[in-house]
Design an enzyme around this catalytic site. Structure first.
Site, PDB file in Angstrom:
ATOM      1  N   HIS A 157     -32.503  -6.910  10.132  1.00  6.41           N
ATOM      2  CA  HIS A 157     -32.039  -5.661   9.540  1.00  6.41           C
ATOM      3  C   HIS A 157     -32.589  -5.443   8.127  1.00  6.41           C
ATOM      4  O   HIS A 157     -32.540  -4.329   7.622  1.00  6.41           O
ATOM      5  CB  HIS A 157     -30.509  -5.628   9.516  1.00  6.41           C
ATOM      6  N   ASP A 364     -35.599  -1.546   0.785  1.00  3.83           N
ATOM      7  CA  ASP A 364     -34.531  -1.446   1.775  1.00  3.83           C
ATOM      8  C   ASP A 364     -35.125  -1.568   3.167  1.00  3.83           C
ATOM      9  O   ASP A 364     -36.212  -1.025   3.425  1.00  3.83           O
ATOM     10  CB  ASP A 364     -33.805  -0.103   1.644  1.00  3.83           C
TER      11      ASP A 364
END
Length: 481
Positions: A157, A364
């Site tokens: 992730h 991110d």
């Protein structure tokens, strides 16, 4: 798809609150369709010895939730230590913040072995296993070493940095080569996928990679599967009474202001101080916007037990105070900083009241705030998304205003451009962005990963490949690997 689905993640989903998180909803939905198991940490820290470890079982329909507790040593070594003080900063390009501790690395490995031990009592021959995130990288290797030939996939992730950064991690080849035990290795973006394949070639030789496959210990397919949100569900949330009340209340309170919003977990990877600096620069460069624009920055509490996070909180509070002290008036505060967690309905209302969203992380994996903001907008009068080029979501959303969050001046100009953008351009950009997040929503992400994992090309791992895993565990540099 035959067989059950077994999901393994660091934290177990809260099955008492099915709407608590989009990922939990999507995975729980897939689990209910197929039947299966979800294994994860309960979030509790208990006083027990290693020999007293227990598994708590809770059945909800045809899904069984298995939770394990951590003791203090496991929490400090596995979670607080190696996962969040070593791997997290490295994965987010912050080697300067990483702490290297062999004792923590050992506990991290032992915890992965403990997760595997629990799975070995549950797994059936035709089960499909889906492992999530950096906490559990070696789990597939543990399962293969125990002789399990099931189809096993892994999804990261977080971002994956380039080889030179990965190389700073002690024993990096041992850790990352454990990914070769998975049939499918999923990343958030094409950049992350390229970084992994480049690392494998650099570390193990060009003959280790064949297109998008790693040819070691069997074949591992590497793919990009950008995670999404449940767009229809979030649009429904945006129409709830709570969301509408938040939207109307904010519009009334800031009737003479244009709202710019930032919503983040309090983390150094999110670039919140850089964002506040950029907003201050915007007000200096465009003094006509003073008293007419306000930044509302939501920073949800995160990992308060880790000193680095306490440091950034203090820095952010001082910085917001400085901007407000320099530029604020009795009836106008340039930056409103809120250190608390808002519910989904409140966030949806805030997004609707905002003219601009600043989603400007320094790094991110994906960033779902960007997608939530787009989903919440009124298509006839949409707000504008200002987006960091270093968020994985930027690959999917080029119609946003893409910025370099380190470049204070360019972000300041982007804020101004967003606030004065003509309605027709705002509508055109929003229409394109909404179409993309609908096409690649959370359910698409689940389906695409599992369909790829269960394709016929993924033949069950042979005994030979399992033996390769066994030798690799004994000696990562062995020719058997």
């Amino acid at each position: 798809m035959a067989g059950r689905l077994i999901v393994v993640s660091n934290r177990l989903a809260d099955f008492h609150k099915p709407a608590a998180g989009g990922l939990a909803v999507a995975l729980s939905g897939i689990l209910r369709q197929r039947g299966g198991v979800w294994l994860g940490w309960s979030g509790k820290i208990v006083n027990r010895g290693k020999e007293d470890a227990q598994i708590i079982r809770t059945a909800v329909g045809n899904v069984e939730y298995l939770s394990i507790d951590l003791n203090e040593e496991e929490f400090n070594g596995y979670y607080k230590g190696y996962a969040n003080a070593t791997l997290w900063p490295i994965l987010h390009h912050r080697v300067d913040l990483a702490k290297f501790d062999k004792a923590s690395e050992k506990i991290y490995r032992l915890m992965n072995a403990r997760f595997a031990k629990v799975l070995l009592t549950e797994i059936q021959d035709d089960d499909v296993v889906w492992v999530h995130d950096y906490h559990l990288i070696p789990l597939g290797e543990e399962l293969r070493a125990a002789g399990k030939l099931n189809k096993v996939g892994f999804f990261l992730h977080t971002p994956l940095p380039p080889s030179a950064i990965l190389a700073t991690l002690p024993n990096n080849s041992s850790l990352l080569s454990s990914l070769f035990s998975y049939d499918l290795i999923g990343f958030q973006s094409q950049e992350d996928k390229r970084n992994f394949l480049n690392y494998v070639e650099w570390q193990f030789g060009k003959d280790s990679v064949e297109g998008s496959k790693v040819i070691r210990r069997g074949k591992s397919v590497v793919g990009a599967f950008p995670i999404g949100i449940d767009v229809c569900e979030f649009q429904s949330i945006a129409q709830s009474k709570t969301a509408q009340a938040m939207r109307d209340g904010m519009r009334e309170e800031y009737s003479k202001r244009q709202l710019v919003v930032g919503v983040d977990r309090l983390d150094y990877s999110k670039g919140i101080p850089h964002r506040v600096h950029s907003f201050g620069e915007f007000l200096h460069r465009f003094p006509q916007m003073q008293r007419s624009a306000t930044l509302i920055q939501i920073a949800s509490p995160s990992r308060g037990e880790i000193e680095t996070y306490a440091d950034i909180q203090r820095e952010l509070e001082a910085l917001c105070g400085s901007v407000n002290g320099d530029l604020g008036e009795l009836d106008w505060m340039p930056v409103r900083y809120i250190h608390k967690t808002l519910c989904q309905e409140e966030l949806a209302g805030l997004y609707q009241a905002a003219k601009v969203a600043l989603v400007t992380p320094l790094r991110d994996g994906m960033n779902l705030v960007a997608k939530e903001f787009v989903a919440a907008q009124n298509p006839y009068k949409p707000g504008v998304l200002v987006l960091s080029r270093f968020a994985g979501v930027a690959e999917q959303m080029p119609e946003a205003l893409i910025v370099n969050p380190y470049d204070t001046e360019s972000v300041a100009y982007a804020i101004h451009r967003a606030l004065v953008m003509p309605l027709a351009e705002r509508q055109e950009r929003h229409r394109a962005l909404l179409g993309k997040i609908k096409d690649n929503d959370l359910h698409w992400w689940c389906r695409s990963f599992l369909q790829r994992l269960t394709q016929p090309e993924f033949e069950s791992r042979s005994i030979k490949s399992v033996l390769k895993n066994f030798w690799a565990r004994l000696d990562p540099n062995s020719n058997h690997a």
